[in-house]
Scaffold this motif. Structure first.
Motif, short mmCIF file in Angstrom:
data_model
loop_
_atom_site.label_atom_id
_atom_site.label_comp_id
_atom_site.label_asym_id
_atom_site.label_seq_id
_atom_site.Cartn_x
_atom_site.Cartn_y
_atom_site.Cartn_z
N UNK A 27 0.87 -1.18 0.00
CA UNK A 27 0.00 0.00 0.00
C UNK A 27 0.90 1.23 0.00
N UNK A 28 0.31 2.36 -0.27
CA UNK A 28 1.02 3.63 -0.26
C UNK A 28 0.40 4.50 0.81
N UNK A 29 1.24 5.05 1.68
CA UNK A 29 0.74 5.82 2.81
C UNK A 29 1.17 7.28 2.65
N UNK A 30 0.17 8.17 2.65
CA UNK A 30 0.41 9.59 2.54
C UNK A 30 0.59 10.20 3.92
N UNK A 31 1.59 11.06 4.04
CA UNK A 31 1.85 11.77 5.30
C UNK A 31 0.93 12.98 5.35
N UNK A 32 -0.27 12.77 5.89
CA UNK A 32 -1.27 13.83 5.92
C UNK A 32 -1.51 14.35 4.52
N UNK A 33 -1.64 15.66 4.38
CA UNK A 33 -1.86 16.27 3.07
C UNK A 33 -0.57 16.87 2.51
N UNK B 202 -6.11 6.49 10.47
CA UNK B 202 -5.73 5.98 9.16
C UNK B 202 -6.98 5.84 8.30
N UNK B 203 -6.93 6.47 7.14
CA UNK B 203 -8.03 6.42 6.19
C UNK B 203 -7.57 5.69 4.93
N UNK B 204 -8.46 4.93 4.33
CA UNK B 204 -8.19 4.34 3.03
C UNK B 204 -8.86 5.24 2.00
N UNK B 205 -8.05 6.01 1.30
CA UNK B 205 -8.57 6.98 0.34
C UNK B 205 -9.13 6.26 -0.90
N UNK B 206 -8.50 5.19 -1.31
CA UNK B 206 -8.93 4.46 -2.50
C UNK B 206 -10.32 3.85 -2.30
N UNK B 207 -10.54 3.23 -1.16
CA UNK B 207 -11.81 2.55 -0.88
C UNK B 207 -12.79 3.44 -0.11
N UNK B 208 -12.34 4.62 0.30
CA UNK B 208 -13.17 5.64 0.96
C UNK B 208 -13.75 5.22 2.31
N UNK C 212 -3.42 5.08 1.37
CA UNK C 212 -3.88 5.33 2.73
C UNK C 212 -3.42 6.71 3.16
N UNK C 213 -4.20 7.35 4.00
CA UNK C 213 -3.90 8.68 4.51
C UNK C 213 -3.70 8.56 6.02
N UNK C 214 -2.50 8.87 6.47
CA UNK C 214 -2.18 8.83 7.90
C UNK C 214 -2.13 10.26 8.43
N UNK C 215 -3.01 10.54 9.39
CA UNK C 215 -3.12 11.91 9.91
C UNK C 215 -3.13 11.94 11.42
N UNK C 216 -2.55 13.00 11.95
CA UNK C 216 -2.62 13.25 13.38
C UNK C 216 -4.03 13.75 13.67
N UNK C 217 -4.73 13.08 14.57
CA UNK C 217 -6.13 13.44 14.85
C UNK C 217 -6.24 14.84 15.46
N UNK C 218 -5.16 15.35 16.03
CA UNK C 218 -5.19 16.70 16.58
C UNK C 218 -5.25 17.76 15.48
N UNK C 219 -4.89 17.37 14.26
CA UNK C 219 -4.92 18.33 13.16
C UNK C 219 -6.25 18.31 12.41
#
Length: 83
Positions: free
Chosen positions: A3-9, A47-53, A72-79
């Motif tokens: 899989x490919x993991x994005x560091x936030x935006x 962690x969000x799966x952007x491809x499968x929404x 996949x989108x990995x984000x700090x929940x505080x942001x």
């Protein structure tokens, strides 16, 4: 599975091999450390799966809805905006 993991935006994307039988929470410390660095608390990330929404739920294995080459989108929940 790859899989490919994005560091936030940020646009930074990291290729990651995962065992489909694993759950996101078991891999979260490793993912956060690899992508954001060791100074971050993995409990603050989602962690969000952007491809499968969808957002991963606790206890859900990657095998449930994740496919090879998903983004996949990995984000700090505080942001995240709080409503």
């Amino acid at each position: 599975m790859v899989v490919y993991v994005s560091k936030g935006f940020s646009g930074e994307i990291t290729r990651v091999e995962i065992d489909p039988a694993c759950t996101p929470e078991t891999r979260m410390p490793e993912l956060v450390g690899k992508i954001f660095g060791p100074d971050f608390d993995s409990d603050e990330f989602v962690l969000f799966n952007v491809t499968q929404e969808f957002e991963y739920s606790e206890g859900e294995s990657f095998a449930a809805n994740t496919h090879d080459n998903d983004l996949l989108l990995l984000m700090n929940s505080k942001s995240l905006p709080h409503t």
